[in-house]
Design an enzyme around this catalytic site. Structure first.
Site, short mmCIF file in Angstrom:
data_model
loop_
_atom_site.label_atom_id
_atom_site.label_comp_id
_atom_site.label_asym_id
_atom_site.label_seq_id
_atom_site.Cartn_x
_atom_site.Cartn_y
_atom_site.Cartn_z
N CYS A 42 -0.12 9.07 1.35
CA CYS A 42 -0.89 8.99 2.59
C CYS A 42 0.05 8.63 3.75
O CYS A 42 1.03 7.91 3.57
CB CYS A 42 -2.00 7.96 2.48
SG CYS A 42 -3.06 7.89 3.96
N ASP A 44 -0.62 6.66 6.03
CA ASP A 44 -0.91 5.27 6.43
C ASP A 44 0.38 4.45 6.57
O ASP A 44 1.21 4.42 5.65
CB ASP A 44 -1.83 4.64 5.38
CG ASP A 44 -2.45 3.34 5.85
OD1 ASP A 44 -1.69 2.41 6.23
OD2 ASP A 44 -3.69 3.24 5.86
N ARG A 46 0.92 1.47 6.31
CA ARG A 46 1.05 0.33 5.39
C ARG A 46 1.53 0.74 4.01
O ARG A 46 1.65 -0.09 3.11
CB ARG A 46 -0.30 -0.39 5.29
CG ARG A 46 -0.78 -0.95 6.61
CD ARG A 46 -2.25 -1.32 6.55
NE ARG A 46 -3.10 -0.14 6.34
CZ ARG A 46 -4.42 -0.19 6.20
NH1 ARG A 46 -5.04 -1.36 6.25
NH2 ARG A 46 -5.12 0.91 6.02
N HIS A 98 -4.12 5.21 -1.94
CA HIS A 98 -4.23 3.75 -1.78
C HIS A 98 -5.68 3.37 -1.54
O HIS A 98 -6.46 4.15 -0.99
CB HIS A 98 -3.33 3.27 -0.62
CG HIS A 98 -3.74 3.75 0.72
ND1 HIS A 98 -4.47 2.99 1.60
CD2 HIS A 98 -3.56 4.95 1.35
CE1 HIS A 98 -4.69 3.68 2.71
NE2 HIS A 98 -4.16 4.88 2.58
N CYS A 101 -8.30 3.57 1.97
CA CYS A 101 -7.76 4.71 2.74
C CYS A 101 -8.74 5.16 3.83
O CYS A 101 -9.89 5.51 3.54
CB CYS A 101 -7.46 5.88 1.79
SG CYS A 101 -6.71 7.29 2.62
CO CO Z 1 -4.79 6.54 3.57
#
Ligand code: CO
Length: 209
Positions: A42, A44, A46, A98, A101
Site C-alpha cells: 500500500c 500508505d 506508515r 495492512h 487501510c
Molecule cells: Co492502505
C-alpha cells in the site's frame, strides 16, 4: 518559495552515514541491482517497505499503490512485475496489506470518492466475493480487518494469474508469491500463509499453458 530543504539536508547526512559504515556501498550499488524480493504494498506513508523488513537500498524491488491492488489491466503494476520476474529474476513476491487501510475502508463505504471509485471497485469486488463470511462477522471492526486480509489473499491470486508469473514457473524459475499483513499499531508483519509457488496450486481454470 517554501522548499522542504530539511529533506535534502537529511539526505546528505544519510548518505554520509551509509558511506561511513561501508565506503564502497554506493559504488557497488551503482553497478547493478540484484534484489531477491518484489514488494507490492500500500502507498500508505506508515508502511515503508524496506524499513519494516530491515532491507537496504538494492535489496528489494518495490511497487506501491492505494490498497496494494493488482489489477489485470494495470500497465504500471504489470510492467514492474515483468521486469522483476523476467529481468531481475526475483525469487519472492510479497503482497503486503495492512490493517486500518484507508483504501479498503473507503471501498466499504457508500459515499462517492470521485475518480478513486474506479480503483476502489477492485476492492468492492473482493468484498462481494467474500460477502458471506464478511456479513457473518459481527462487528464492523473485525469485518474491516478481515477485508484487509481478503484483499491481500485475492491480490496474491491475481499475481499468480498473470502470464508473467505462470511462464516463469513453466520455465522452471524459482518463484514464490506470499501474502502478508502489517499492523501499524505495533509494527509487526504477519504471514497469512497463502504462499503459492507452483502452477499446481492454482485452480485449473486459471492455469495457462
Ligand atoms: Co492502505
Amino acid at each position: 518559495m517554501n522548499k522542504p530543504r530539511h529533506l535534502l539536508a537529511n539526505n546528505k547526512k544519510w548518505a554520509a552515514a551509509m558511506k561511513k559504515a561501508n565506503p564502497t556501498f554506493f559504488a557497488e550499488l551503482a553497478k547493478l541491482q540484484q534484489p531477491e524480493y518484489l514488494w507490492i504494498g500500500c502507498a500508505d506513508s506508515r508502511v515503508p517497505a524496506n524499513e519494516i523488513v530491515g532491507l537496504l537500498p538494492g535489496e528489494m524491488f518495490v511497487h506501491r499503490n492505494i490498497a496494494n491492488v493488482v489489477v489485470h489491466t494495470d500497465l504500471n503494476c504489470l510492467s514492474v512485475l515483468q521486469f522483476a520476474v523476467d529481468a531481475l529474476k526475483i525469487k519472492h513476491i510479497i503482497v503486503c496489506g495492512h490493517y486500518g487501510c484507508g483504501g479498503v475502508k473507503a471501498a466499504m463505504e457508500n459515499n462517492d470518492h470521485g475518480l478513486l471509485e474506479a480503483w476502489l471497485a477492485n476492492i468492492k469486488d473482493v468484498q462481494l466475493l467474500h460477502r458471506a463470511e464478511l456479513e457473518e462477522t459481527l462487528t464492523m471492526g473485525t469485518r474491516f480487518d478481515r477485508l484487509c486480509e481478503f484483499n491481500v489473499i485475492e491480490q496474491v491470486t491475481n499475481v499468480c494469474r498473470t502470464n508473467i508469473v505462470q511462464q516463469a514457473w513453466h520455465r522452471g524459475q524459482q518463484l514464490a508469491v506470499h501474502g502478508w499483513i502489517y499492523e501499524i499499531g505495533d509494527g509487526i508483519l504477519q504471514d497469512l500463509d497463502v504462499t503459492i509457488n507452483s502452477l499446481e496450486q492454482l485452480p485449473a481454470y486459471f492455469r495457462l499453458t
